[in-house]
Motif scaffolding. Structure first.
Motif, PDB file in Angstrom:
ATOM      1  N   THR A 165       0.844  -1.210   0.000  1.00 25.40           N
ATOM      2  CA  THR A 165       0.000   0.000   0.000  1.00 25.40           C
ATOM      3  C   THR A 165       0.875   1.254   0.000  1.00 25.40           C
ATOM      4  OG1 THR A 165      -0.045  -0.051   2.392  1.00 25.40           O
ATOM      5  CG2 THR A 165      -1.877  -1.131   1.262  1.00 25.40           C
ATOM      6  N   PRO A 166       0.318   2.356  -0.421  1.00 22.99           N
ATOM      7  CA  PRO A 166       1.075   3.619  -0.355  1.00 22.99           C
ATOM      8  C   PRO A 166       1.547   3.912   1.067  1.00 22.99           C
ATOM      9  CG  PRO A 166      -0.870   3.889  -1.710  1.00 22.99           C
ATOM     10  CD  PRO A 166      -0.985   2.529  -1.103  1.00 22.99           C
ATOM     11  N   LEU A 167       2.666   4.587   1.177  1.00 22.91           N
ATOM     12  CA  LEU A 167       3.250   4.891   2.489  1.00 22.91           C
ATOM     13  C   LEU A 167       2.400   5.957   3.199  1.00 22.91           C
ATOM     14  CD1 LEU A 167       6.975   5.210   1.280  1.00 22.91           C
ATOM     15  CD2 LEU A 167       5.828   3.186   2.243  1.00 22.91           C
ATOM     16  N   GLY A 168       2.055   5.659   4.452  1.00 20.41           N
ATOM     17  CA  GLY A 168       1.314   6.644   5.252  1.00 20.41           C
ATOM     18  C   GLY A 168      -0.178   6.599   5.052  1.00 20.41           C
ATOM     19  N   LEU A 169      -0.687   5.653   4.275  1.00 17.45           N
ATOM     20  CA  LEU A 169      -2.118   5.662   3.948  1.00 17.45           C
ATOM     21  C   LEU A 169      -2.931   4.778   4.890  1.00 17.45           C
ATOM     22  CD1 LEU A 169      -4.431   6.482   1.953  1.00 17.45           C
ATOM     23  CD2 LEU A 169      -3.861   4.428   0.636  1.00 17.45           C
ATOM     24  N   MET A 170      -2.472   3.553   5.122  1.00 19.49           N
ATOM     25  CA  MET A 170      -3.346   2.541   5.722  1.00 19.49           C
ATOM     26  C   MET A 170      -3.091   2.256   7.193  1.00 19.49           C
ATOM     27  SD  MET A 170      -5.380   1.567   3.280  1.00 19.49           S
ATOM     28  CE  MET A 170      -5.931  -0.123   3.476  1.00 19.49           C
ATOM     29  N   GLY A 171      -2.188   2.933   7.827  1.00 25.73           N
ATOM     30  CA  GLY A 171      -1.931   2.642   9.226  1.00 25.73           C
ATOM     31  C   GLY A 171      -0.636   1.860   9.391  1.00 25.73           C
ATOM     32  N   ALA A 172      -0.201   1.784  10.645  1.00 26.15           N
ATOM     33  CA  ALA A 172       1.089   1.156  10.942  1.00 26.15           C
ATOM     34  C   ALA A 172       1.021  -0.358  10.695  1.00 26.15           C
ATOM     35  CB  ALA A 172       1.488   1.444  12.382  1.00 26.15           C
ATOM     36  N   GLY A 173       2.203  -0.942  10.461  1.00 24.66           N
ATOM     37  CA  GLY A 173       2.321  -2.398  10.371  1.00 24.66           C
ATOM     38  C   GLY A 173       1.882  -3.005   9.060  1.00 24.66           C
ATOM     39  N   GLN A 174       1.887  -2.202   8.011  1.00 21.04           N
ATOM     40  CA  GLN A 174       1.522  -2.761   6.697  1.00 21.04           C
ATOM     41  C   GLN A 174       2.642  -3.674   6.194  1.00 21.04           C
ATOM     42  OE1 GLN A 174      -1.429  -2.230   4.962  1.00 21.04           O
ATOM     43  NE2 GLN A 174      -2.037  -1.333   6.914  1.00 21.04           N
ATOM     44  N   PRO A 175       2.264  -4.821   5.610  1.00 19.29           N
ATOM     45  CA  PRO A 175       3.296  -5.690   5.044  1.00 19.29           C
ATOM     46  C   PRO A 175       3.679  -5.232   3.631  1.00 19.29           C
ATOM     47  CG  PRO A 175       1.145  -6.705   4.805  1.00 19.29           C
ATOM     48  CD  PRO A 175       0.908  -5.390   5.490  1.00 19.29           C
ATOM     49  N   TYR A 176       4.947  -5.333   3.277  1.00 18.40           N
ATOM     50  CA  TYR A 176       5.405  -4.988   1.933  1.00 18.40           C
ATOM     51  C   TYR A 176       6.136  -6.168   1.332  1.00 18.40           C
ATOM     52  CZ  TYR A 176       3.880  -0.283   2.677  1.00 18.40           C
ATOM     53  OH  TYR A 176       3.090   0.800   2.904  1.00 18.40           O
TER      54      TYR A 176
END
Lengths: 533, 125
Positions: free
Chosen positions: A434-445
């Motif tokens: 997901t885009p950086l800063g969009l979906m909340g902390a702890g997003q997997p990349y």
């Protein structure tokens, strides 16, 4: 003064005096002329009163001539002279009256010429008209352009000036405004046009104010006592009305010109202020743009066997796109190259502020995280914490071991990028999170393994490249981009960047640029001897 | 004390208008005299010594300026109040008016009310 007429006639300085003296001398007998009060005007009281003959003017006895029978002739001469004198006097009075009119019109014209204010023109007209036309009341009413309402501009007296705000055609004055013809109304009460709750004015003389055939108002003089206005007075009022109408029209034009000039002045001042504010803002933007330009790498790192080039062109002074290229040390081996293209949501100054935030975050993190996807996750957490959710950044990042060409690609919601293999095959580099800063902390990349082999070309870009539009709204598109990259696959990276920007400019034509355009090219040199000839 | 006004103008209608304007004064004992040119005016001024002269400037041969100058200077009749009458639109030489000793000047067409008021003022009526 009929009573004094005889005395007047026989003054020694008058020609009549000499004439009578001559006649009396010719008669050669004593003759006495006396007035009604017995005052002797000529000769002496006779001892023996003879015959008495009356001296008359228009049937009124003014005195007597006494003496012999010849005294009758003297009386007849005096009657004749008195009648002549009376006519002369009447004529003189008339001429003097006309002279007063001429003088009034003359001085009125002169005074009018000096006036440019409506109220003053109207007041002067009424004041001058009053000199020659007896009136208890007077008014000048104007018809506003495009209106049928007559409104009082100036007036005197108790009755007429209170008339205001009535329609053309209403009442006597309204009817005169409608017909455009001056009138005398000596019996206001008997006039069928009169409005019932009228003014108490008994007689009226009224003339339209006309400019050409257009009625612009009326002037009316009236008397609360019955009066007999004359045709001469009507004519005079008409003459004054004609001059006043022209003066009023001039005053109106002048007023309008002054108003327009004031308005223009005001707008100019406003424009100057806006211009100053705009210039100030502009210089601040320029300053911001210079600061932002310093955030981009001053020059591309030199990596053996690779050719690197990048360019950013913001839509406004400040933009929301960003690119980066850095050599980072590695704990377990030789230095690695990290390249990145990022696109901040929004445009202009807000985007530019977030872009500087992104730049600082990336610079802080690159080389300090175990992997590229860990870097993305960390950057996401930081940006999410420091910005509102509708502010986010997409980023395409590639970490390359130059010696082997082994690379990892992470895309945080970024537009698909491109890897053109030496054999001409194009691979899409797709989003891995997901885009950086969009979906909340702890997003997997996720991470994509990529091999950059000799002759391969990595093209990272912002959506400003494919989304560039011409005047008809057609988009530049990925196909066109791919064609250009293929065509210049063996040219230096900087040449390829130049070509793409030139083709975008050609495609877009006169249409304004609405999005930031950023492109980074990483080309691995072909193996020696394998270059096409 | 008898008071006399002399009206000097070569144009008959102006003489008549001024006479007409001032006629009411006759009932108050004022004598009105007229002259049609400069020579006649000077003769009357010398013989009648009027209190007030309305004097046209533009006259053939002896002009109003000349009449005024001779009256005030050569004849030394400085008590005679002289009003010069000048045509409107014609440049009036104020300095010359002052030099010849005129007391006032009025322009034609004159305002009859102002003329009568001036006469009353000068004669003290």
């Amino acid at each position: 003064m009929i009573r004094g007429a005889l005395t007047h006639l026989l003054r020694p300085t008058r020609d009549a005096h000499a004439l009578v003296a001559q006649m009396v001398a010719a008669i050669g007998e004593p003759i006495t002329i006396e007035d009604n009060d017995g005052r002797v005007l000529h000769g002496e009281i006779l001892g023996q009163p003879g015959a008495r003959y009356p001296i008359t003017l228009d049937g009124t006895g003014l005195g007597w001539v006494s003496g012999s029978a010849s005294a009758r002739n003297v009386a007849a001469l005096l009657d004749h002279l008195l009648s002549r004198e009376s006519e002369r006097k009447a004529l003189g009075t008339e001429v003097l009256h006309l002279y007063r009119e001429v003088n009034l019109i003359y001085s009125f014209s002169e005074k009018l010429a000096a006036l440019l204010e409506l109220e003053k023109v109207a007041s002067l007209t009424l004041q001058e008209a009053r000199h020659l036309i007896t009136a208890s009341d007077g008014t000048i009413m104007l018809l506003e352009e495009g209106s049928v309402l007559l409104t009082t501009l100036a007036g005197f007296g108790e009755a007429l000036p209170h008339l205001t705000g009535f329609r053309v055609g209403e009442g006597i004055i309204g009817a005169i405004a409608a017909s455009g013809i001056a009138e005398i109304v000596n019996d206001v009460d008997g006039d069928s046009r009169r409005i019932k709750d009228g003014t108490g004015v008994r007689s009226l003389v009224c003339a339209p104010l006309k400019v050409g055939e257009r009625v612009i108002g009326v002037i009316a003089l009236g008397s609360v006592k019955p009066a007999l206005y004359t045709a001469g007075e009507l004519k005079l009022l008409n003459t004054l009305a004609l001059q006043t109408a022209t003066a009023i029209e001039n005053a109106r034009l002048f007023e309008r010109t002054v108003q327009a000039a004031l308005e223009r002045e005001r707008l100019m001042a406003l424009h100057r202020e806006t211009e100053i504010a705009r210039a100030k803002l502009e210089s601040e933007f320029d300053f911001a743009a210079r600061i932002q330009a310093d955030l981009f790498p001053a020059e591309m790192p030199r990596v053996d066997g690779y050719d690197l080039a990048a360019r950013n062109r913001p839509a406004r002074q400040c933009g929301g796109d960003y690119y980066e290229a850095l050599m980072v040390p590695s704990a377990d081996g030789p230095e690695r190259l990290v390249v990145c293209v990022a696109d901040v949501s929004g445009k202009g100054m807000p985007a530019a502020l977030l872009m500087s935030n992104m730049q600082a975050t990336l610079r802080a993190l690159i080389g300090r995280t175990p992997s590229l996807n860990a870097l993305a996750a960390h950057a996401n957490d930081l940006l999410y914490a420091s910005t509102s959710p509708n502010k986010y950044v997409t980023a395409a990042m590639l970490e390359l071991a130059p010696a082997t060409g082994a690379a990892r690609y992470v895309s945080a919601g970024h537009a698909d990028c491109l890897l053109l293999k030496a054999n001409g095959h194009a691979e899409r580099l797709e989003s891995t999170g997901t885009p950086l800063g969009l979906m909340g902390a702890g997003q997997p990349y996720g991470e994509t393994d990529v091999r950059v082999e000799p002759g391969d070309c990595v093209v990272l870009y912002s959506d400003g490249v494919p989304d560039a539009q011409d005047a008809d709204g057609a988009e530049f598109g990925e196909e066109r981009l791919l064609d250009i990259v293929r065509e210049h696959a063996e040219a230096p990276a900087a040449t390829l960047v130049d070509r793409v920007f030139a083709e975008i400019d050609r495609f877009v034509g006169e249409a304004p640029q609405f999005d930031d355009i950023t492109m980074l090219v990483l080309r691995r040199s072909p193996r020696a001897g394998s270059a096409k000839v | 004390m008898s008071r006399t006004i002399l009206i000097v103008d070569d144009e008959a209608h102006i003489r008549m208008l001024i006479q007409q304007t001032l006629e009411d004064l006759e009932d108050e004992g004022v004598t009105l005299l007229t002259a049609t040119n400069g020579e006649e005016a000077l003769a009357l001024i010398e013989s009648e010594k009027p209190n007030l002269v309305f004097l046209d400037v533009m006259m053939p041969k002896v002009s109003g300026f000349d009449v005024c100058d001779r009256t005030k200077h050569a004849l030394g009749l400085t008590d005679i109040y002289i009003v010069l009458l000048t045509a409107k639109g014609q440049e009036f030489d104020r300095q010359k008016g002052q030099e010849v000793g005129a007391d006032l000047y009025m322009t034609k067409p004159f305002d009859p009310d102002a003329l009568l008021a001036k006469a009353r003022d000068v004669l003290g009526i």
